[in-house]
Design an enzyme around this catalytic site. Structure first.
Site, PDB file in Angstrom:
ATOM      1  N   ASP A  71      -1.958 -10.570  53.224  1.00 54.66           N
ATOM      2  CA  ASP A  71      -2.318  -9.815  54.349  1.00 54.66           C
ATOM      3  C   ASP A  71      -3.596  -9.683  54.424  1.00 54.66           C
ATOM      4  O   ASP A  71      -4.566  -9.980  53.596  1.00 54.66           O
ATOM      5  CB  ASP A  71      -1.280  -8.462  54.165  1.00 54.66           C
ATOM      6  N   ASP A 116      -5.733  -6.962  56.676  1.00 57.45           N
ATOM      7  CA  ASP A 116      -6.048  -5.500  56.821  1.00 57.45           C
ATOM      8  C   ASP A 116      -5.684  -4.630  55.675  1.00 57.45           C
ATOM      9  O   ASP A 116      -4.606  -4.802  55.352  1.00 57.45           O
ATOM     10  CB  ASP A 116      -5.725  -4.798  58.194  1.00 57.45           C
TER      11      ASP A 116
END
Length: 173
Positions: A27, A29
């Site tokens: 991922d 963020d």
């Protein structure tokens, strides 16, 4: 700890395991970088969590493919930040888009593009709901609280080795 020292330590960790994932998916963020893209300007100079780059360099050196699965209302900013951080060449697939289906759609696209089975993937994310959903697909998934770091990396590889061995035993039965 500098990128080269982290890379060296990550390579040592990789050497502890007989079986490695074929694909590691991150991922963005609060996993690779310490912010939400939508809260930043394209003019900003982004930074990674301090172990992230060294870990990616080690994976690259070991020949382990990497991909991104990120849900973002501002995918254009995420792509600008990836370019600014000079990470473009690191990833065999980048699935960055808004999705209401957790990350299942991201992983289906990654699997289609790479041909790599879910059981051969390792995923790092900072959200429980993504970990739960992607784990149900057969991907070994690790929840990170302060970004990907060497401890989480080692945990992920250990969990992957355990899960991979268990899924291989099931196939043999």
């Amino acid at each position: 700890m500098g990128d080269e020292r982290v890379k060296a330590e990550a390579l040592q960790i990789l050497g502890l395991f007989q079986v490695l994932p074929r694909l590691v998916v991150f991922d963005l963020d609060y996993t690779l970088w310490p912010f939400y893209c939508e809260c930043r300007s394209k003019r900003d100079s982004p930074s990674l969590f301090r172990h992230a780059r060294g870990i990616m360099y080690a994976l690259k050196e070991k020949g382990v493919d990497m991909a991104i699965a990120s849900r973002s209302p501002t995918p254009d900013k995420a792509k600008v930040f990836i370019d600014k951080l000079e990470l473009q060449s690191m990833f065999v697939a980048q699935e960055i888009f808004s999705s209401w289906t957790h990350k299942t759609e991201h992983f289906q696209n990654i699997q289609r593009k790479t041909g790599i089975p879910y059981k051969s993937m390792l995923f790092f994310d900072d959200e429980d709901r993504n970990i739960d959903t992607v784990s149900k697909m057969g991907v070994t998934s690790v929840l990170v609280e302060n970004g990907v770091n060497l401890d989480m990396f080692k945990l992920g590889l250990s969990n992957f080795a355990t899960n991979f061995a268990a899924s291989s035993r099931k196939q043999d039965e």
